[in-house]
Motif scaffolding. Structure first.
Motif, mmCIF file in Angstrom:
data_model
loop_
_atom_site.group_PDB
_atom_site.id
_atom_site.type_symbol
_atom_site.label_atom_id
_atom_site.label_comp_id
_atom_site.label_asym_id
_atom_site.label_seq_id
_atom_site.Cartn_x
_atom_site.Cartn_y
_atom_site.Cartn_z
ATOM 1 N N LEU A 156 2.044 -24.092 29.679
ATOM 2 C CA LEU A 156 1.775 -25.054 28.784
ATOM 3 C C LEU A 156 0.851 -24.809 27.594
ATOM 4 O O LEU A 156 -0.269 -23.845 27.906
ATOM 5 C CB LEU A 156 0.977 -26.064 29.542
ATOM 6 N N ALA A 157 1.285 -25.155 26.597
ATOM 7 C CA ALA A 157 0.283 -25.112 25.141
ATOM 8 C C ALA A 157 -1.006 -25.422 25.773
ATOM 9 O O ALA A 157 -1.518 -26.654 26.413
ATOM 10 C CB ALA A 157 0.936 -25.798 24.133
ATOM 11 N N GLU A 158 -2.138 -25.062 24.963
ATOM 12 C CA GLU A 158 -3.487 -25.575 24.977
ATOM 13 C C GLU A 158 -3.609 -26.865 24.682
ATOM 14 O O GLU A 158 -4.394 -27.946 25.219
ATOM 15 C CB GLU A 158 -4.606 -24.918 24.275
ATOM 16 N N ALA A 159 -3.031 -27.486 23.895
ATOM 17 C CA ALA A 159 -3.079 -28.986 23.250
ATOM 18 C C ALA A 159 -2.523 -29.854 24.453
ATOM 19 O O ALA A 159 -2.902 -30.730 24.827
ATOM 20 C CB ALA A 159 -2.305 -29.259 22.023
ATOM 21 N N THR A 160 -1.304 -29.494 25.001
ATOM 22 C CA THR A 160 -0.747 -30.164 26.417
ATOM 23 C C THR A 160 -1.854 -30.083 27.657
ATOM 24 O O THR A 160 -2.148 -31.124 28.035
ATOM 25 C CB THR A 160 0.526 -29.543 26.630
ATOM 26 N N VAL A 161 -2.594 -28.901 27.592
ATOM 27 C CA VAL A 161 -3.485 -28.868 28.882
ATOM 28 C C VAL A 161 -4.670 -29.925 28.647
ATOM 29 O O VAL A 161 -5.161 -30.794 29.286
ATOM 30 C CB VAL A 161 -3.993 -27.532 29.115
ATOM 31 N N ARG A 162 -5.170 -30.225 27.507
ATOM 32 C CA ARG A 162 -6.164 -30.923 26.796
ATOM 33 C C ARG A 162 -5.757 -32.500 26.848
ATOM 34 O O ARG A 162 -6.333 -33.399 27.663
ATOM 35 C CB ARG A 162 -6.619 -30.753 25.429
ATOM 36 N N ASP A 163 -4.328 -32.545 26.613
ATOM 37 C CA ASP A 163 -4.135 -34.130 26.594
ATOM 38 C C ASP A 163 -3.881 -34.655 28.104
ATOM 39 O O ASP A 163 -4.094 -35.529 28.501
ATOM 40 C CB ASP A 163 -2.576 -34.106 25.931
ATOM 41 N N ASN A 164 -3.392 -33.723 29.057
ATOM 42 C CA ASN A 164 -3.386 -33.897 30.328
ATOM 43 C C ASN A 164 -4.471 -34.020 31.210
ATOM 44 O O ASN A 164 -4.563 -34.310 32.242
ATOM 45 C CB ASN A 164 -1.979 -33.105 31.175
ATOM 46 N N SER A 165 -5.449 -33.340 30.702
ATOM 47 C CA SER A 165 -6.726 -33.057 31.569
ATOM 48 C C SER A 165 -7.254 -34.178 31.861
ATOM 49 O O SER A 165 -8.048 -34.341 33.001
ATOM 50 C CB SER A 165 -7.598 -32.184 30.758
ATOM 51 N N ARG A 166 -6.942 -35.273 31.002
ATOM 52 C CA ARG A 166 -7.721 -36.739 31.393
ATOM 53 C C ARG A 166 -7.315 -37.371 32.733
ATOM 54 O O ARG A 166 -7.885 -38.131 33.300
ATOM 55 C CB ARG A 166 -7.659 -37.685 30.467
ATOM 56 N N PHE A 167 -6.214 -36.718 33.168
ATOM 57 C CA PHE A 167 -5.787 -37.154 34.571
ATOM 58 C C PHE A 167 -6.330 -36.536 35.730
ATOM 59 O O PHE A 167 -6.005 -36.787 37.029
ATOM 60 C CB PHE A 167 -4.046 -37.218 34.490
ATOM 61 N N PHE A 168 -7.122 -35.316 35.729
ATOM 62 C CA PHE A 168 -7.508 -34.496 36.634
ATOM 63 C C PHE A 168 -9.134 -34.693 36.451
ATOM 64 O O PHE A 168 -9.824 -34.993 35.534
ATOM 65 C CB PHE A 168 -7.185 -33.144 36.451
ATOM 66 N N GLU A 169 -9.708 -34.582 37.848
ATOM 67 C CA GLU A 169 -11.156 -34.783 37.929
ATOM 68 C C GLU A 169 -11.721 -33.538 37.366
ATOM 69 O O GLU A 169 -11.070 -32.231 37.602
ATOM 70 C CB GLU A 169 -11.456 -34.925 39.565
ATOM 71 N N PRO A 170 -13.128 -33.691 37.171
ATOM 72 C CA PRO A 170 -13.853 -32.394 36.596
ATOM 73 C C PRO A 170 -13.778 -31.249 37.883
ATOM 74 O O PRO A 170 -13.969 -31.873 38.851
ATOM 75 C CB PRO A 170 -15.334 -32.879 36.258
ATOM 76 N N GLY A 171 -13.487 -30.117 37.329
ATOM 77 C CA GLY A 171 -13.570 -29.051 38.491
ATOM 78 C C GLY A 171 -12.088 -28.905 39.331
ATOM 79 O O GLY A 171 -12.079 -27.974 40.086
#
Length: 264
Positions: A156-171
């Motif tokens: 996954l591209a870094e931009a995609t990881v950033r966009d999808n990170s909102r669905f995951f809890e910190p850590g």
């Protein structure tokens, strides 16, 4: 490629549902390709509403999702299997055995090859629903993906990881790999339905529709497909240079379809 510029995200969902309803009216056992992400949710809500109004049945339908994260179990809260169960499958009459999503916990290489085989064994996909990434990706085919690619593992591209990170809890473990249908696999669908809403997608929409065919914008490969319908809201279509022409095309296409339906 036909482009429809709708007045709102709700109209995007309604027009897309119309296309699927027409397909199922003539082919009850259709094979649908489905997408995850925020954009298709409104479409799935509209399909569920039509199912409850007895306008649609999915009893004989088969589905194949575009992709799944590598390393997440199907029952993980952020897996695409869980997403699809929650947003659609558990709320309609589809047979669970007919819903296919790559298994991110199997050997990814073997799973990707098996997924291609399953699609071919059922005669291919009749209609593929797509969203559009801000960087022009379709499925998880990130920029620089081969236009001849098949189902495979993608980083996954870094931009995609950033966009999808909102669905995951910190850590929480955030996947960096996915199994995705390839661009060539997507282009084999008999119909393609791409949806995009919001100003954040405007540049990607313009590049996809009006830019050159290029691996730097994977969605531009849809220019080669003979039956692609792109439905965007006014914000997502705001950078298109031919908006008035696209509106004229819709008017004339609707007139032609009405005339054909009225013939004895």
């Amino acid at each position: 490629m036909q482009v429809i510029i709708a007045g709102s995200p709700g109209e995007v969902a309604s027009l897309a549902a119309d296309r699927i309803e027409r397909l199922l009216a003539r082919h009850k056992a259709a094979v649908l390709g489905l997408a995850t992400g925020s954009t298709p949710i409104a479409l799935y809500q509209e399909l569920i509403a039509r199912y409850h109004r007895n306008q649609l049945s999915f009893r004989e339908v088969t589905t194949f999702n575009l992709d799944e994260y590598v390393g997440l179990a199907p029952e993980h809260p952020q897996s695409y299997r869980t997403f699809m169960q929650r947003q659609l499958f558990d709320r309609i009459d589809i047979d669970p055995r007919n819903t296919h999503i790559p298994n991110g916990q199997h050997c990814p290489t073997e799973e990707a090859a098996a997924y291609e085989t399953r699609i071919r064994s059922l005669g291919g996909i009749d209609l593929q629903v797509l969203g559009l990434g801000r960087n022009g990706h379709i499925g998880f085919n990130e920029p620089c993906s081969s236009l001849h690619s098949r189902t495979r593992i993608k980083t996954l591209a870094e931009a995609t990881v950033r966009d999808n990170s909102r669905f995951f809890e910190p850590g929480e473990f955030m996947p960096k790999l996915a199994i995705t249908m390839g661009i060539a696999t997507i282009l084999e669908a008999r119909q393609i339905l791409l949806l995009a809403t919001g100003s954040a997608k405007a540049e990607a929409v313009r590049t996809m529709v009006e830019g050159p065919l290029s691996a730097s914008c994977p969605a531009s490969a849809l220019q080669q497909h003979p039956n692609t319908l792109v439905i965007v809201d006014s914000e997502a279509g705001s950078q298109l240079s031919q908006c008035e022409y696209h509106r004229r095309v819709k008017i004339e296409t609707d007139r032609l379809m009405d005339a054909e339906r009225s013939r004895p």
